[in-house]
Scaffold this motif. Structure first.
Motif, mmCIF file in Angstrom:
data_model
loop_
_atom_site.group_PDB
_atom_site.id
_atom_site.type_symbol
_atom_site.label_atom_id
_atom_site.label_comp_id
_atom_site.label_asym_id
_atom_site.label_seq_id
_atom_site.Cartn_x
_atom_site.Cartn_y
_atom_site.Cartn_z
ATOM 1 N N GLN A 82 0.806 -1.217 0.000
ATOM 2 C CA GLN A 82 0.000 0.000 0.000
ATOM 3 C C GLN A 82 0.842 1.272 0.000
ATOM 4 O O GLN A 82 0.370 2.329 -0.400
ATOM 5 N N GLN A 83 2.088 1.161 0.444
ATOM 6 C CA GLN A 83 2.963 2.331 0.477
ATOM 7 C C GLN A 83 3.714 2.544 -0.837
ATOM 8 O O GLN A 83 4.099 3.671 -1.157
ATOM 9 N N ARG A 96 -10.563 4.600 -7.956
ATOM 10 C CA ARG A 96 -9.914 4.189 -6.713
ATOM 11 C C ARG A 96 -8.418 4.511 -6.726
ATOM 12 O O ARG A 96 -7.866 4.990 -5.725
ATOM 13 N N LEU A 97 -7.762 4.256 -7.864
ATOM 14 C CA LEU A 97 -6.347 4.596 -7.973
ATOM 15 C C LEU A 97 -6.137 6.093 -7.783
ATOM 16 O O LEU A 97 -5.209 6.523 -7.086
ATOM 17 N N THR A 98 -7.007 6.881 -8.405
ATOM 18 C CA THR A 98 -6.900 8.338 -8.297
ATOM 19 C C THR A 98 -7.105 8.798 -6.859
ATOM 20 O O THR A 98 -6.338 9.616 -6.327
ATOM 21 N N ASP A 99 -8.138 8.267 -6.217
ATOM 22 C CA ASP A 99 -8.446 8.689 -4.849
ATOM 23 C C ASP A 99 -7.299 8.353 -3.887
ATOM 24 O O ASP A 99 -7.001 9.136 -2.972
ATOM 25 N N LEU A 100 -6.664 7.203 -4.093
ATOM 26 C CA LEU A 100 -5.563 6.814 -3.208
ATOM 27 C C LEU A 100 -4.407 7.812 -3.278
ATOM 28 O O LEU A 100 -3.784 8.131 -2.269
ATOM 29 N N GLN A 101 -4.125 8.302 -4.478
ATOM 30 C CA GLN A 101 -3.008 9.223 -4.642
ATOM 31 C C GLN A 101 -3.388 10.668 -4.328
ATOM 32 O O GLN A 101 -2.561 11.456 -3.858
ATOM 33 N N HIS A 128 -5.863 11.696 -2.234
ATOM 34 C CA HIS A 128 -6.435 11.898 -0.904
ATOM 35 C C HIS A 128 -5.582 12.786 0.006
ATOM 36 O O HIS A 128 -6.118 13.650 0.711
ATOM 37 N N PRO A 129 -4.237 12.644 0.019
ATOM 38 C CA PRO A 129 -3.447 13.483 0.939
ATOM 39 C C PRO A 129 -3.384 14.957 0.531
ATOM 40 O O PRO A 129 -2.968 15.799 1.339
ATOM 41 N N ARG A 130 -3.753 15.276 -0.687
ATOM 42 C CA ARG A 130 -3.641 16.652 -1.157
ATOM 43 C C ARG A 130 -4.698 17.549 -0.526
ATOM 44 O O ARG A 130 -5.795 17.100 -0.186
ATOM 45 N N ALA A 131 -4.368 18.818 -0.366
ATOM 46 C CA ALA A 131 -5.308 19.769 0.241
ATOM 47 C C ALA A 131 -6.565 19.931 -0.604
ATOM 48 O O ALA A 131 -7.668 20.092 -0.077
ATOM 49 N N ALA A 132 -6.404 19.903 -1.923
ATOM 50 C CA ALA A 132 -7.547 20.017 -2.831
ATOM 51 C C ALA A 132 -7.495 18.856 -3.810
ATOM 52 O O ALA A 132 -7.058 19.001 -4.966
ATOM 53 N N PRO A 133 -7.903 17.656 -3.374
ATOM 54 C CA PRO A 133 -7.759 16.465 -4.215
ATOM 55 C C PRO A 133 -8.602 16.524 -5.486
ATOM 56 O O PRO A 133 -9.741 16.991 -5.477
ATOM 57 N N TRP A 134 -7.992 16.057 -6.560
ATOM 58 C CA TRP A 134 -8.693 15.936 -7.834
ATOM 59 C C TRP A 134 -9.435 14.613 -7.858
ATOM 60 O O TRP A 134 -8.934 13.606 -7.340
ATOM 61 N N ALA A 135 -10.616 14.586 -8.443
ATOM 62 C CA ALA A 135 -11.411 13.359 -8.544
ATOM 63 C C ALA A 135 -11.745 13.092 -10.002
ATOM 64 O O ALA A 135 -11.786 14.022 -10.828
#
Length: 207
Positions: free
Chosen positions: A20-21, A128-133, A135-142
């Protein structure tokens, strides 16, 4: 993978944590054309199967997915790694019987690789791949931020990968075979490096 007992990692939760890391894996299959490898971002569904299941996607133009595979596929996940200088060992001053080595974390996941092109499943994998990467961003792209017709067009250019893990191997080589003093020397040497990856290994050596 050759794994001496001192470096063997068998805890499934720990192995899953490495998977996962790691942000980019390598998918390897044996085909009539020989070994074929493709770098891929993959995500793990831990509860699917005894060892979890991996998902990702390939470009439809990539011939890898069209080649019939012999036996298992192999997904390679390489964690933090660093060169270890023998000059960091206090024992060097005592007997000079030391040589360079490399510390690293690796997980190898084996299983049958299956490919699919169902649009709904592909969209779920992409999201799901997009959300995993993101998610940590202040303004995540979806994925929904892109126009639906544009996404639909992209889906036609990829194929999905599903790899249920049938066996899994882990290796965590972090100077466990050295004395406490040598391990401390390695950790200190890596911590003084300018490379962020060396700092990650220093933390693992400290345990």
């Amino acid at each position: 993978m050759y794994v001496p007992p001192a470096f063997r990692e068998d805890d499934l939760a720990t192995l899953h944590g490495v998977i996962q890391q790691v942000r980019l894996a390598n998918l390897v299959t044996h085909t009539p054309d020989g070994l074929v490898a493709t770098p891929l971002p993959l995500f793990l569904v831990p509860e699917e199967g005894p060892y979890g299941t991996l998902y990702g996607h390939l470009a439809r133009a990539n011939p890898h997915w069209t080649l019939p595979a012999t036996g298992e596929a192999l997904a390679l996940f390489n964690g933090p790694d660093a060169y270890v200088s023998p000059s960091w060992y206090p024992s060097k001053a005592e007997h000079h019987k030391v040589v360079p080595t490399w510390n690293y974390v690796a997980v190898h996941a084996y299983g049958p690789a299956g490919f699919f092109d169902d649009a709904d499943r592909l969209r779920e994998v992409l999201a799901r791949l997009t959300d995993l990467q993101e998610h940590p961003r202040a303004a995540p792209w979806a994925l929904d931020d892109a126009p639906a017709p544009f996404v639909a067009g992209l889906l036609k250019g990829i194929v999905g990968l599903r790899l249920p893990i049938t066996r899994i191997e882990g290796k965590r080589k972090m100077s466990q075979n050295r004395s406490v003093e040598d391990r401390a020397g390695v950790a200190a040497g890596l911590a003084a490096s300018d490379r962020p990856s060396d700092h990650a290994v220093a933390a693992l050596v400290r345990g």
